[in-house]
Scaffold this motif. Structure first.
Motif, mmCIF file in Angstrom:
data_model
loop_
_atom_site.group_PDB
_atom_site.id
_atom_site.type_symbol
_atom_site.label_atom_id
_atom_site.label_comp_id
_atom_site.label_asym_id
_atom_site.label_seq_id
_atom_site.Cartn_x
_atom_site.Cartn_y
_atom_site.Cartn_z
ATOM 1 N N GLY A 149 -20.960 2.492 -23.751
ATOM 2 C CA GLY A 149 -22.091 2.725 -22.875
ATOM 3 C C GLY A 149 -23.358 2.284 -23.590
ATOM 4 N N THR A 150 -24.447 2.196 -22.842
ATOM 5 C CA THR A 150 -25.730 1.766 -23.400
ATOM 6 C C THR A 150 -26.750 2.873 -23.166
ATOM 7 N N VAL A 151 -27.349 3.377 -24.249
ATOM 8 C CA VAL A 151 -28.226 4.544 -24.138
ATOM 9 C C VAL A 151 -29.534 4.318 -24.899
ATOM 10 N N ARG A 152 -30.548 5.054 -24.491
ATOM 11 C CA ARG A 152 -31.787 5.162 -25.261
ATOM 12 C C ARG A 152 -32.249 6.615 -25.169
ATOM 13 N N TYR A 211 -32.712 0.641 -26.513
ATOM 14 C CA TYR A 211 -31.344 0.812 -26.022
ATOM 15 C C TYR A 211 -30.360 0.429 -27.126
ATOM 16 N N SER A 212 -29.267 1.192 -27.216
ATOM 17 C CA SER A 212 -28.210 0.910 -28.188
ATOM 18 C C SER A 212 -26.857 1.053 -27.512
ATOM 19 N N THR A 213 -25.894 0.285 -27.988
ATOM 20 C CA THR A 213 -24.526 0.382 -27.486
ATOM 21 C C THR A 213 -23.760 1.404 -28.315
ATOM 22 N N VAL A 214 -23.109 2.354 -27.644
ATOM 23 C CA VAL A 214 -22.335 3.394 -28.324
ATOM 24 C C VAL A 214 -20.952 3.481 -27.689
ATOM 25 N N LYS A 215 -20.034 4.088 -28.394
ATOM 26 C CA LYS A 215 -18.697 4.281 -27.842
ATOM 27 C C LYS A 215 -18.749 5.298 -26.704
ATOM 28 N N ASP A 235 -20.439 7.890 -20.388
ATOM 29 C CA ASP A 235 -19.424 7.247 -19.563
ATOM 30 C C ASP A 235 -19.269 5.773 -19.939
ATOM 31 N N THR A 236 -18.080 5.243 -19.705
ATOM 32 C CA THR A 236 -17.875 3.807 -19.873
ATOM 33 C C THR A 236 -18.774 3.046 -18.902
ATOM 34 N N ASP A 237 -19.483 2.041 -19.414
ATOM 35 C CA ASP A 237 -20.395 1.199 -18.628
ATOM 36 C C ASP A 237 -21.659 1.929 -18.187
ATOM 37 N N PHE A 238 -21.900 3.119 -18.741
ATOM 38 C CA PHE A 238 -23.149 3.837 -18.474
ATOM 39 C C PHE A 238 -24.324 3.075 -19.076
ATOM 40 N N GLU A 259 -29.217 5.079 -15.160
ATOM 41 C CA GLU A 259 -30.072 4.132 -14.443
ATOM 42 C C GLU A 259 -29.242 3.172 -13.591
ATOM 43 N N HIS A 260 -28.096 2.768 -14.101
ATOM 44 C CA HIS A 260 -27.145 1.988 -13.308
ATOM 45 C C HIS A 260 -25.864 1.845 -14.116
ATOM 46 N N TRP A 261 -24.851 1.233 -13.506
ATOM 47 C CA TRP A 261 -23.604 0.913 -14.204
ATOM 48 C C TRP A 261 -23.669 -0.526 -14.692
ATOM 49 N N ALA A 262 -23.129 -0.784 -15.871
ATOM 50 C CA ALA A 262 -23.202 -2.122 -16.464
ATOM 51 C C ALA A 262 -22.497 -3.166 -15.609
ATOM 52 N N TYR A 263 -21.468 -2.750 -14.867
ATOM 53 C CA TYR A 263 -20.697 -3.712 -14.077
ATOM 54 C C TYR A 263 -21.333 -3.991 -12.710
#
Length: 219
Positions: free
Chosen positions: A38-41, A72-76, A96-99, A121-125
């Motif tokens: 997921g991608t978080v800040r 923003y950073s990518t995390v497991k 969540d995955t793709d968060f 904010e949205h899903w990556a996909y």
């Protein structure tokens, strides 16, 4: 003679089979697992603390002033721990995955209350998150009272403490947001918005000192 030829043929087939099996490479490890992320800040809206470092799974991801956002950073994907040094307790939240979204550091009213608030904010996909002719705005109300938010000349909507709704799709780039308590307008902001983009309008501070800040969201 025929029987001898039969046994010779059978032996040949057996030898070929043994050689073929011995040449097959049997994997000793399974296929690697998919990389679920997921991608978080983080955005610091904790008016009861002010500047603070943020601990993610026990490690600092940086120090944020009040009203400041990190990158923003990518995390497991999965369960993670969240904490600030001023608190004894640790929050446990799921990525969540793709968060793609923000974890707000929020003020707490009682010891042990959740310090972090997750907002997707949205899903990556997702395809075409924001149409080219519109702007997307998330409103995050982090003042520990009920406030109303009006847009332009429209009716104001009530936002309680820790509200992050609704996600607004607006039909043009120029809008004025009003933060209202009773008959008083506490703050007015006219952010610079760009069509096809997403932003977060953060309302933070105290009931006597309401502040606003606008951040670009990752698409």
């Amino acid at each position: 003679m025929k029987m001898r030829n039969f046994y010779a043929l059978l032996l040949s087939i057996l030898l070929v089979t043994i050689l073929a099996v011995s040449c097959v490479k049997i994997p000793t490890e399974g296929q690697p697992l998919p990389n679920f992320t997921g991608t978080v800040r983080f955005i610091n809206a904790a008016s009861d603390v002010g500047e603070t470092s943020v601990l993610f799974d026990g490690s600092s991801v940086g120090t944020l002033a009040l009203g400041q956002a990190g990158s923003y950073s990518t995390v497991k994907a999965g369960t993670h721990s969240f904490k600030i040094p001023a608190d004894q307790n640790t929050d446990t939240l799921f990525v969540d995955t793709d968060f793609v979204g923000t974890f707000f550091v929020v003020p707490v009213e009682n010891a042990g209350d959740a310090r972090f608030l997750k907002n997707r904010e949205h899903w990556a996909y997702a395809n075409k998150v924001v149409p080219d002719t519109m702007v997307h705005v998330c409103i995050a109300q982090m003042v520990p009272v009920d406030l109303k938010v009006g847009i332009d000349s429209g009716n104001a909507t009530t936002y309680s403490f820790k509200d992050t709704k609704p996600e607004l799709l607006l039909a043009s780039e120029s809008h004025t947001f009003y933060v209202i308590s009773g008959d008083d307008t506490l703050a007015t902001v006219t952010p610079s918005l760009t069509a096809g983009t997403s932003s977060t309008l953060l309302i933070y501070g105290t009931a006597d000192d309401v502040k606003t800040q606008v951040f670009d969201n990752k698409l």
